[in-house]
Design an enzyme around this catalytic site. Sequence first.
Site, PDB file in Angstrom:
ATOM      1  N   HIS A 178       9.970   5.008   6.429  1.00 61.20           N
ATOM      2  CA  HIS A 178       8.592   5.160   6.892  1.00 61.20           C
ATOM      3  C   HIS A 178       8.179   3.822   7.518  1.00 61.20           C
ATOM      4  CE1 HIS A 178       8.546   8.668   4.352  1.00 61.20           C
ATOM      5  NE2 HIS A 178       7.256   8.870   4.478  1.00 61.20           N
ATOM      6  N   GLU A 199       3.050   3.947  10.035  1.00 63.84           N
ATOM      7  CA  GLU A 199       2.094   4.995   9.625  1.00 63.84           C
ATOM      8  C   GLU A 199       0.726   4.313   9.510  1.00 63.84           C
ATOM      9  OE1 GLU A 199       2.769   6.539   5.666  1.00 63.84           O
ATOM     10  OE2 GLU A 199       1.457   8.270   5.971  1.00 63.84           O
TER      11      GLU A 199
HETATM   12  N1  ADE Z   1       5.049   9.435  -0.001  1.00 65.29           N
HETATM   13  C1  ADE Z   1       4.685  10.704   0.189  1.00 65.29           C
HETATM   14  N2  ADE Z   1       4.048  10.845   1.352  1.00 65.29           N
HETATM   15  C2  ADE Z   1       4.007   9.620   1.930  1.00 65.29           C
HETATM   16  C3  ADE Z   1       3.486   9.119   3.138  1.00 65.29           C
HETATM   17  N3  ADE Z   1       2.857   9.900   4.021  1.00 65.29           N
HETATM   18  N4  ADE Z   1       3.616   7.811   3.392  1.00 65.29           N
HETATM   19  C4  ADE Z   1       4.227   7.009   2.517  1.00 65.29           C
HETATM   20  N5  ADE Z   1       4.736   7.432   1.367  1.00 65.29           N
HETATM   21  C5  ADE Z   1       4.631   8.731   1.070  1.00 65.29           C
HETATM   22 ZN    ZN Z   2       6.317  10.726   4.374  1.00 67.29          ZN
END
Ligand code: ADE
Ligand code: ZN
Length: 339
Positions: free
Chosen positions: A192, A195
Site C-alpha cells: 500500500h 493512499e
Molecule cells: N487495511 C485494511 N484496509 C486498509 C487500507 N485501505 N489501507 C491500509 N491498510 C488497510
Molecule cells: Zn487495502
Amino acid sequence: MTVAPWPIAELHVHIEGTLETELLVTLARRNNVPLPSYNPDELRELYRFTDLQSFLDIYYANLAVLRTEDDFYDLAMAYLVRAAGAGVRRAEIFFDPQTHLANGIPLSVVFGGLTRALRDARRDLGISADLILCFLRHLGGAAALETLDAAVPFLDQFIGVGLDSAEVGFPPSLFTEVFARAGALGLHRVAHAGEEGGPDYVQEALDLLGAERIDHGIRAIEDPRLVQVLRDRRIPLTVCPFSNVSLRATPTLAEHPLPALIEAGLLVTISSDDPAYFGGYVDDNLTGIEREFGLDPHQMATLARNSFLAAFVPEAEKRRYIAAVDEHLEGLLRLISGA
Ligand code: ADE
Ligand code: ZN
C-alpha cells in the site's frame, strides 16, 4: 435487464475487510465476544469514517470475533461466494496475521481456515484464489521480520507479501529488510502506498521494497516524474474508489483521480479493499465508476483486462481470462446494438 458482471481479477481485498456485520454478530455469539450492538444494521451505522485511522480502529476491534479455524473458513468462504457472483475469476487476497497473533490465534489456525476455503472455492465455485500476507506498518520492521520468520513453515500457502495499516509516519523504508528477505524466499511483493501518504511513499515502495504492484497509489498523480516511471515500468495500481471516498482520500467519487490515472496511461485495476465497510464489492465499484465517469464498454474492458495482466498467474492463464473479457465485451456490444 440484468447484464452479467465483467470477468475480473480482484487484486486488492483484505479478507478481514469482508467481515459483514451479519457474520460479525454470528461469530461474536459463537465465541462469546462482546459487541457494541448485536443488530447488524446498527453496527453498520457506526461505519462513518473520517480517515484511514478511524476505520482501522473499528476494523481491528471487530477482528476479536475470529477465534477458530472454522471462523476463518466461514469468513473466506462468504467472501468467495460473493466474489464469484461479482464476476471474480481470480482473487489475490490480503490477510493480516499480526492482528490475529495479537489476539492469541496461532498462524496454523489462520492458514488452516483460509487455505481450506480457497481450496473448496476453487473446486465448488471455479474461482482461483491465493493469499498475500500483509505486514502491519504501525508495528514496524522488526515485528514484520518476526512475522515472516513465523510464516516460513506455511510458505506453500501464500504467494506474496504486502504492507498495510496506518501509512503516514510509517514509510516503506522501515521494511526494506523484510521485503528483501521475502524476495529471496521467492515471494511476490506489493505494498500500500500513496493512499494517504504522498508520492514519495510510492517511489520508496518501488525503489526500496521492489514492489511489483502498488495498492492504491492514487497520490502518484501529484508527481509527473513518478507517473512516467509507473507508466514506463507498467507497474499496476490497484485502485479502490469506494474505499477512497469512505476514508476521504478523495472528497467525492466525482473528484477521484481515476480518470487522470487512466488518461496518463497507467495500468489501473479496480478493487474493493474492505467491501463490508465501504459500501460495495468489486462489481459495485466497477458499476460506480462506470456511471460516475461515463466509461464506455471498451474502457471497462481495458480495466478488466488490466486486472488479469496484473495478476500473479502464468501467461497462458492470463490469456484465457483476457479471452473471457473480450467475449464479454463482444456480447455487450451486440446487446447494445440490438444485433
Ligand atoms: N487495511 C485494511 N484496509 C486498509 C487500507 N485501505 N489501507 C491500509 N491498510 C488497510
Ligand atoms: Zn487495502
